[in-house]
Scaffold this motif. Structure first.
Motif, PDB file in Angstrom:
ATOM      1  N   ILE A  39      47.887  17.158 -11.259  1.00  0.00           N
ATOM      2  CA  ILE A  39      47.870  18.495  -9.654  1.00  0.00           C
ATOM      3  C   ILE A  39      46.176  18.241  -8.956  1.00  0.00           C
ATOM      4  CG2 ILE A  39      48.208  20.049  -8.587  1.00  0.00           C
ATOM      5  CD1 ILE A  39      50.657  20.209 -10.308  1.00  0.00           C
ATOM      6  N   ALA A  40      45.183  18.989 -10.328  1.00  0.00           N
ATOM      7  CA  ALA A  40      43.927  19.186  -9.791  1.00  0.00           C
ATOM      8  C   ALA A  40      43.199  17.686  -9.767  1.00  0.00           C
ATOM      9  CB  ALA A  40      43.153  19.659 -11.122  1.00  0.00           C
ATOM     10  N   ALA A  41      43.491  16.928 -10.013  1.00  0.00           N
ATOM     11  CA  ALA A  41      42.290  15.750 -10.087  1.00  0.00           C
ATOM     12  C   ALA A  41      43.366  15.056  -8.596  1.00  0.00           C
ATOM     13  CB  ALA A  41      43.102  14.514 -10.844  1.00  0.00           C
ATOM     14  N   VAL A  42      44.101  15.397  -8.515  1.00  0.00           N
ATOM     15  CA  VAL A  42      44.815  14.631  -7.264  1.00  0.00           C
ATOM     16  C   VAL A  42      43.831  15.392  -5.570  1.00  0.00           C
ATOM     17  CG1 VAL A  42      46.918  14.460  -5.476  1.00  0.00           C
ATOM     18  CG2 VAL A  42      46.939  13.490  -7.876  1.00  0.00           C
ATOM     19  N   ALA A  43      44.227  16.788  -5.840  1.00  0.00           N
ATOM     20  CA  ALA A  43      43.056  17.336  -5.137  1.00  0.00           C
ATOM     21  C   ALA A  43      41.635  17.194  -5.271  1.00  0.00           C
ATOM     22  CB  ALA A  43      43.959  19.106  -5.808  1.00  0.00           C
ATOM     23  N   ALA A  44      41.495  17.191  -5.866  1.00  0.00           N
ATOM     24  CA  ALA A  44      40.207  17.172  -6.116  1.00  0.00           C
ATOM     25  C   ALA A  44      39.411  15.533  -5.415  1.00  0.00           C
ATOM     26  CB  ALA A  44      39.304  16.933  -7.681  1.00  0.00           C
ATOM     27  N   ILE A  45      40.708  13.918  -5.699  1.00  0.00           N
ATOM     28  CA  ILE A  45      39.903  13.176  -4.607  1.00  0.00           C
ATOM     29  C   ILE A  45      40.357  13.820  -3.157  1.00  0.00           C
ATOM     30  CG2 ILE A  45      41.626  10.968  -4.856  1.00  0.00           C
ATOM     31  CD1 ILE A  45      41.837  10.921  -7.531  1.00  0.00           C
ATOM     32  N   ALA A  46      41.350  14.106  -2.911  1.00  0.00           N
ATOM     33  CA  ALA A  46      41.888  14.095  -1.922  1.00  0.00           C
ATOM     34  C   ALA A  46      40.576  15.263  -0.609  1.00  0.00           C
ATOM     35  CB  ALA A  46      43.141  15.046  -1.251  1.00  0.00           C
ATOM     36  N   ILE A  47      40.096  15.954  -1.306  1.00  0.00           N
ATOM     37  CA  ILE A  47      38.498  16.644  -0.796  1.00  0.00           C
ATOM     38  C   ILE A  47      38.369  16.306  -0.609  1.00  0.00           C
ATOM     39  CG2 ILE A  47      37.588  18.465  -1.595  1.00  0.00           C
ATOM     40  CD1 ILE A  47      39.523  20.116  -2.499  1.00  0.00           C
ATOM     41  N   GLY A  48      37.358  15.289  -1.612  1.00  0.00           N
ATOM     42  CA  GLY A  48      36.526  14.247  -1.560  1.00  0.00           C
ATOM     43  C   GLY A  48      36.898  13.259  -0.695  1.00  0.00           C
ATOM     44  N   ILE A  49      37.562  12.488  -0.271  1.00  0.00           N
ATOM     45  CA  ILE A  49      37.739  12.130   0.396  1.00  0.00           C
ATOM     46  C   ILE A  49      38.228  12.558   1.890  1.00  0.00           C
ATOM     47  CG2 ILE A  49      39.864  10.413   1.876  1.00  0.00           C
ATOM     48  CD1 ILE A  49      40.516   9.959  -0.927  1.00  0.00           C
ATOM     49  N   THR A  50      38.351  13.119   2.583  1.00  0.00           N
ATOM     50  CA  THR A  50      38.300  13.906   3.624  1.00  0.00           C
ATOM     51  C   THR A  50      36.423  14.672   3.979  1.00  0.00           C
ATOM     52  OG1 THR A  50      40.131  15.257   2.648  1.00  0.00           O
ATOM     53  CG2 THR A  50      39.207  16.052   4.444  1.00  0.00           C
ATOM     54  N   ILE A  51      36.267  14.814   2.909  1.00  0.00           N
ATOM     55  CA  ILE A  51      34.735  15.432   2.901  1.00  0.00           C
ATOM     56  C   ILE A  51      33.917  14.114   3.690  1.00  0.00           C
ATOM     57  CG2 ILE A  51      32.616  15.995   1.844  1.00  0.00           C
ATOM     58  CD1 ILE A  51      34.144  18.176   0.492  1.00  0.00           C
ATOM     59  N   ASN A  52      34.184  13.081   3.085  1.00  0.00           N
ATOM     60  CA  ASN A  52      33.639  11.947   3.036  1.00  0.00           C
ATOM     61  C   ASN A  52      34.001  11.447   4.166  1.00  0.00           C
ATOM     62  OD1 ASN A  52      32.509   9.653   2.292  1.00  0.00           O
ATOM     63  ND2 ASN A  52      33.681   8.783   1.182  1.00  0.00           N
ATOM     64  N   LYS A  53      35.462  11.223   5.144  1.00  0.00           N
ATOM     65  CA  LYS A  53      35.635  11.168   6.038  1.00  0.00           C
ATOM     66  C   LYS A  53      34.894  11.393   7.217  1.00  0.00           C
ATOM     67  CE  LYS A  53      38.038   7.237   4.289  1.00  0.00           C
ATOM     68  NZ  LYS A  53      37.063   5.700   4.993  1.00  0.00           N
ATOM     69  N   ASN A  54      34.805  12.692   6.703  1.00  0.00           N
ATOM     70  CA  ASN A  54      34.804  13.828   8.087  1.00  0.00           C
ATOM     71  C   ASN A  54      33.250  14.279   8.574  1.00  0.00           C
ATOM     72  OD1 ASN A  54      37.555  13.706   8.572  1.00  0.00           O
ATOM     73  ND2 ASN A  54      37.998  14.930   7.048  1.00  0.00           N
ATOM     74  N   THR A  55      32.266  14.317   7.300  1.00  0.00           N
ATOM     75  CA  THR A  55      30.785  14.229   7.683  1.00  0.00           C
ATOM     76  C   THR A  55      29.884  12.998   7.355  1.00  0.00           C
ATOM     77  OG1 THR A  55      30.723  14.354   5.020  1.00  0.00           O
ATOM     78  CG2 THR A  55      30.982  16.381   6.423  1.00  0.00           C
ATOM     79  N   ASP A  56      29.040  12.954   8.147  1.00  0.00           N
ATOM     80  CA  ASP A  56      28.361  12.204   8.768  1.00  0.00           C
ATOM     81  C   ASP A  56      27.340  12.379   7.099  1.00  0.00           C
ATOM     82  OD1 ASP A  56      29.725  11.267  10.525  1.00  0.00           O
ATOM     83  OD2 ASP A  56      28.336  12.079  11.942  1.00  0.00           O
ATOM     84  N   ASN A  57      26.164  13.407   6.914  1.00  0.00           N
ATOM     85  CA  ASN A  57      25.151  13.692   6.580  1.00  0.00           C
ATOM     86  C   ASN A  57      25.986  14.616   5.153  1.00  0.00           C
ATOM     87  OD1 ASN A  57      23.006  13.494   5.327  1.00  0.00           O
ATOM     88  ND2 ASN A  57      21.899  13.888   7.032  1.00  0.00           N
ATOM     89  N   VAL A  58      25.565  14.218   4.318  1.00  0.00           N
ATOM     90  CA  VAL A  58      25.911  16.075   3.275  1.00  0.00           C
ATOM     91  C   VAL A  58      24.318  16.498   2.507  1.00  0.00           C
ATOM     92  CG1 VAL A  58      26.767  17.282   0.936  1.00  0.00           C
ATOM     93  CG2 VAL A  58      28.404  15.514   2.653  1.00  0.00           C
ATOM     94  N   SER A  59      23.697  17.689   2.730  1.00  0.00           N
ATOM     95  CA  SER A  59      22.367  17.498   1.951  1.00  0.00           C
ATOM     96  C   SER A  59      22.374  17.608   0.724  1.00  0.00           C
ATOM     97  CB  SER A  59      22.149  19.343   2.636  1.00  0.00           C
ATOM     98  OG  SER A  59      22.717  20.106   1.764  1.00  0.00           O
ATOM     99  N   GLU A  60      21.229  16.640   0.149  1.00  0.00           N
ATOM    100  CA  GLU A  60      21.442  17.188  -0.916  1.00  0.00           C
ATOM    101  C   GLU A  60      21.408  18.005  -2.062  1.00  0.00           C
ATOM    102  OE1 GLU A  60      17.712  16.110  -4.511  1.00  0.00           O
ATOM    103  OE2 GLU A  60      17.833  15.565  -2.997  1.00  0.00           O
ATOM    104  N   GLY A  61      21.438  19.359  -1.530  1.00  0.00           N
ATOM    105  CA  GLY A  61      21.617  21.068  -2.354  1.00  0.00           C
ATOM    106  C   GLY A  61      23.021  20.998  -1.888  1.00  0.00           C
ATOM    107  N   ALA A  62      23.968  21.079  -1.219  1.00  0.00           N
ATOM    108  CA  ALA A  62      25.315  21.020  -0.863  1.00  0.00           C
ATOM    109  C   ALA A  62      26.122  19.861  -2.094  1.00  0.00           C
ATOM    110  CB  ALA A  62      25.800  20.876   0.300  1.00  0.00           C
ATOM    111  N   TYR A  63      25.695  18.505  -2.290  1.00  0.00           N
ATOM    112  CA  TYR A  63      26.182  17.873  -3.386  1.00  0.00           C
ATOM    113  C   TYR A  63      25.458  18.195  -4.328  1.00  0.00           C
ATOM    114  CZ  TYR A  63      25.866  13.398  -5.553  1.00  0.00           C
ATOM    115  OH  TYR A  63      26.354  13.029  -7.188  1.00  0.00           O
TER     116      TYR A  63
END
Length: 180
Positions: A39-63
């Motif tokens: 469940i945690a792995a599926v949630a992490a993948i879903a969060i990662g895909i959502t962030i990747n699709k909805n943001t253009d630029n993620v700061s290095e600090g946040a990463y």
């Protein structure tokens, strides 16, 4: 009562197997089981895909801050697994000595297998490096390295960038010091 034999002791079967009327969710959410991990792995993948699709630029600090728990988890896993492997090797060596003939036959086969796999891995890596790596390597000429003045400017710019430590770098460094 039905009982099972475990190390010459009779133990009720209920202590070994889960209750047959345990619900699906209770079985799925059993601490230490596969359910919470999946469940945690599926949630992490879903969060990662959502962030990747909805943001253009993620700061290095946040990463760095987002990847920190995963890196700490892998370090903790290494800190647990390596001593466990050493303990397992020590115990298995003791058990081999307890075998008839001190396990010399098994030890011989193990050493031969280890030496053959090591030699074959070294041979294959040498062959692959000579076939793939060497033809694609071009030597660097002295002219392409730059002049003395350009090298000094480059070194000064690198030093000024290295002296700038961000808050994110400090937080990551603090947590990385907890685990080797």
């Amino acid at each position: 009562s039905i009982s099972a034999v475990n190390d010459d002791k009779k133990m009720p079967i209920e202590d070994i197997a889960p209750a047959p009327n345990a619900g699906f969710l209770r079985t799925l959410m059993k601490p230490g089981g596969a359910g919470p991990i999946i469940i945690a792995a599926v949630a992490a993948i879903a969060i990662g895909i959502t962030i990747n699709k909805n943001t253009d630029n993620v700061s290095e600090g946040a990463y760095k801050l987002v990847t920190l728990p995963g890196e700490l988890w892998l370090r903790a896993l290494k800190a647990v697994v390596l001593p466990m492997m050493m303990a397992s090797m020590i115990v298995s060596t003791k058990r081999i000595k307890d075998l008839p003939g001190n396990g010399t036959t098994l030890l011989g086969y193990t050493l031969i297998y280890y030496l053959l796999t090591t030699v074959s891995a070294a041979t294959l890596s040498t062959i692959m490096a000579s076939l793939v790596l060497l033809p694609n390597v071009t030597p660097i000429k002295d002219d392409s390295l730059g002049t003395k003045g350009e090298e000094k400017e480059a070194a000064e710019s690198l030093q000024s960038e290295e002296n700038q430590i961000t808050i994110e770098d400090q937080v990551v460094a603090i947590f990385e010091q907890f685990l080797p």
